[in-house]
Design a protein around this motif. Structure first.
Motif, PDB file in Angstrom:
ATOM      1  N   ARG A 105     -18.211  -2.778  -6.640  1.00  0.00           N
ATOM      2  CA  ARG A 105     -17.438  -2.250  -5.515  1.00  0.00           C
ATOM      3  C   ARG A 105     -17.695  -0.756  -5.347  1.00  0.00           C
ATOM      4  O   ARG A 105     -17.839  -0.025  -6.323  1.00  0.00           O
ATOM      5  N   THR A 115     -16.408   2.812  -4.667  1.00  0.00           N
ATOM      6  CA  THR A 115     -15.122   3.493  -4.819  1.00  0.00           C
ATOM      7  C   THR A 115     -14.816   4.299  -3.567  1.00  0.00           C
ATOM      8  O   THR A 115     -15.656   5.065  -3.077  1.00  0.00           O
ATOM      9  N   ARG A 131       0.830  -1.207   0.000  1.00  0.00           N
ATOM     10  CA  ARG A 131       0.000   0.000   0.000  1.00  0.00           C
ATOM     11  C   ARG A 131       0.858   1.248   0.000  1.00  0.00           C
ATOM     12  O   ARG A 131       0.573   2.215  -0.722  1.00  0.00           O
ATOM     13  N   ASP A 190      -8.030  -5.138   1.332  1.00  0.00           N
ATOM     14  CA  ASP A 190      -7.039  -4.114   1.000  1.00  0.00           C
ATOM     15  C   ASP A 190      -7.634  -2.853   0.400  1.00  0.00           C
ATOM     16  O   ASP A 190      -7.047  -1.775   0.502  1.00  0.00           O
ATOM     17  N   TRP A 191      -8.808  -2.954  -0.239  1.00  0.00           N
ATOM     18  CA  TRP A 191      -9.365  -1.744  -0.842  1.00  0.00           C
ATOM     19  C   TRP A 191      -9.918  -0.778   0.201  1.00  0.00           C
ATOM     20  O   TRP A 191     -10.238   0.369  -0.109  1.00  0.00           O
ATOM     21  N   THR A 192     -10.005  -1.199   1.468  1.00  0.00           N
ATOM     22  CA  THR A 192     -10.389  -0.276   2.543  1.00  0.00           C
ATOM     23  C   THR A 192      -9.296  -0.201   3.605  1.00  0.00           C
ATOM     24  O   THR A 192      -9.563   0.129   4.753  1.00  0.00           O
TER      25      THR A 192
END
Length: 351
Positions: free
Chosen positions: A302, A304, A217, A323-325
């Motif tokens: 999803r 954004t 990240r 991982d997207w949050t």
């Protein structure tokens, strides 16, 4: 009945509790709505032999180290549930349960959270419902053809339920490997994976995985080359039960079959295997149906986000979905930092 607060947290598992810890430290007024009847989130529904990938000290929520479990390096499910219940009590987090959130709506300057036991109006909300409640099954047209029992990871409990049976476990991730190793001794096991299995080195556990996710990240945020994160290390953490079954030669994967038959499965070359039960360890999708009224989902389903904040609804934060949050935000050790960031952004918004 209608209530009002500054922040509604939806979900009382590890992500919701971490959010509550940071919201309390910032002096905000909030409520945590949990659909479960008792503390522990999804952990209280996991299979009996499940263990953490990391020692207790590296599996902790913010502010309170998980105590070690006597005689165990990697704590079991019950130890985690007891830790979460103690955490909730220790910090006097305002959890109401069982409360099922039906929908989150825009209502002028506020968000309206409709539940099965009343309505909450809030200036901000954190969705922390995870994914356990939305198991994923691959699209195989012959599902209905199989005459035996089919179940998903969420329904598996113990190998005693399948003793002597012909069992096919589908899935090359951690749940597939752990459940296959659980069943390797007392069933006629076939372990099926979509691609060749990739075990992490035996000395790698959740500590290294968290570090890898965080480094990835950071690299992406700074515009550097993608490190590959956890995926670059492998797919399966070799926890002791998995290592034991693997080293005994009981954990050998077979490529994915092409169709289901009434009595079992068939591969593309015509090879067949009989089965009494198929266990699909094929993952999950985020449980987000309560956010449908906000119409935030993109083409791939999803929402954004910028960090944890929903770009198209800045009063909403998404926490603990992977991982997207936030790096490793679906883990005990990983959820603390994005929970802190979400709480700080909400405090700034409310000011």
């Amino acid at each position: 009945m209608s209530h009002q607060t500054q922040v509604v947290v939806i979900g009382g598992g590890q992500a919701g509790l971490a959010a509550g810890y940071h919201l309390r430290r910032l002096g905000l007024d909030f409520i945590i709505l949990d659909a479960q009847t008792t503390p522990g989130g999804a952990w209280q529904h996991a299979w009996d032999s499940l263990r953490l990938f990391s020692p207790a000290a590296y599996s902790s929520l913010p502010g309170r180290l998980m105590p070690p479990q006597s005689g165990e390096t990697y704590p079991d499910v019950q130890h985690v549930v007891e830790y979460l219940a103690d955490y909730e009590k220790r910090y006097e987090l305002p959890v109401e349960r069982p409360v099922r959130v039906l929908g989150v709506h825009r209502d002028g300057q506020l968000l309206r959270v409709e539940t099965d036991s009343g309505t909450w109006h809030a200036r901000a909300a954190i969705s922390a419902t995870g994914s356990w409640w939305r198991p994923f099954l691959p699209a195989i047209s012959s599902h209905a053809a199989f005459g035996g029992r089919q179940l998903h990871t969420v329904e598996y409990r113990s190998p005693a339920d399948f003793a002597g049976q012909r069992v096919i476990v589908v899935g090359g991730g951690n749940s597939g490997a752990q459940i296959a190793s659980d069943l390797a001794y007392d069933t006629r096991l076939t372990w099926v994976t979509q691609r060749p299995t990739r075990f992490l080195a035996d000395d790698i556990d959740g500590r290294a995985l968290f570090d890898a996710a965080t480094a990835r990240r950071r690299a992406l945020d700074e515009g550097r080359t993608d490190t590959g994160g956890v995926a670059s290390l492998g797919d399966i953490v070799a926890v002791p039960p998995v290592r034991e079954a693997r080293d005994c030669g009981l954990l050998k994967a077979t490529p994915m079959f092409t169709r289901l038959l009434p009595e079992g499965v068939e591969w593309a070359d015509g090879t067949r295997a009989g089965a009494d039960t198929i266990i699909w360890c094929t993952g999950f999708r985020p449980a987000l149906s309560h956010l449908a009224p906000l119409q935030l989902r993109g083409a791939r389903g999803r929402i954004t986000t910028a960090g944890t904040r929903a770009l198209d609804e800045p009063r909403l934060h998404m926490l603990g979905y992977g991982d997207w949050t936030g790096p490793a935000s679906a883990t005990l050790i990983g959820v603390g930092r994005p929970a802190r960031d979400a709480a700080r952004e909400i405090a700034a918004l409310l000011r």
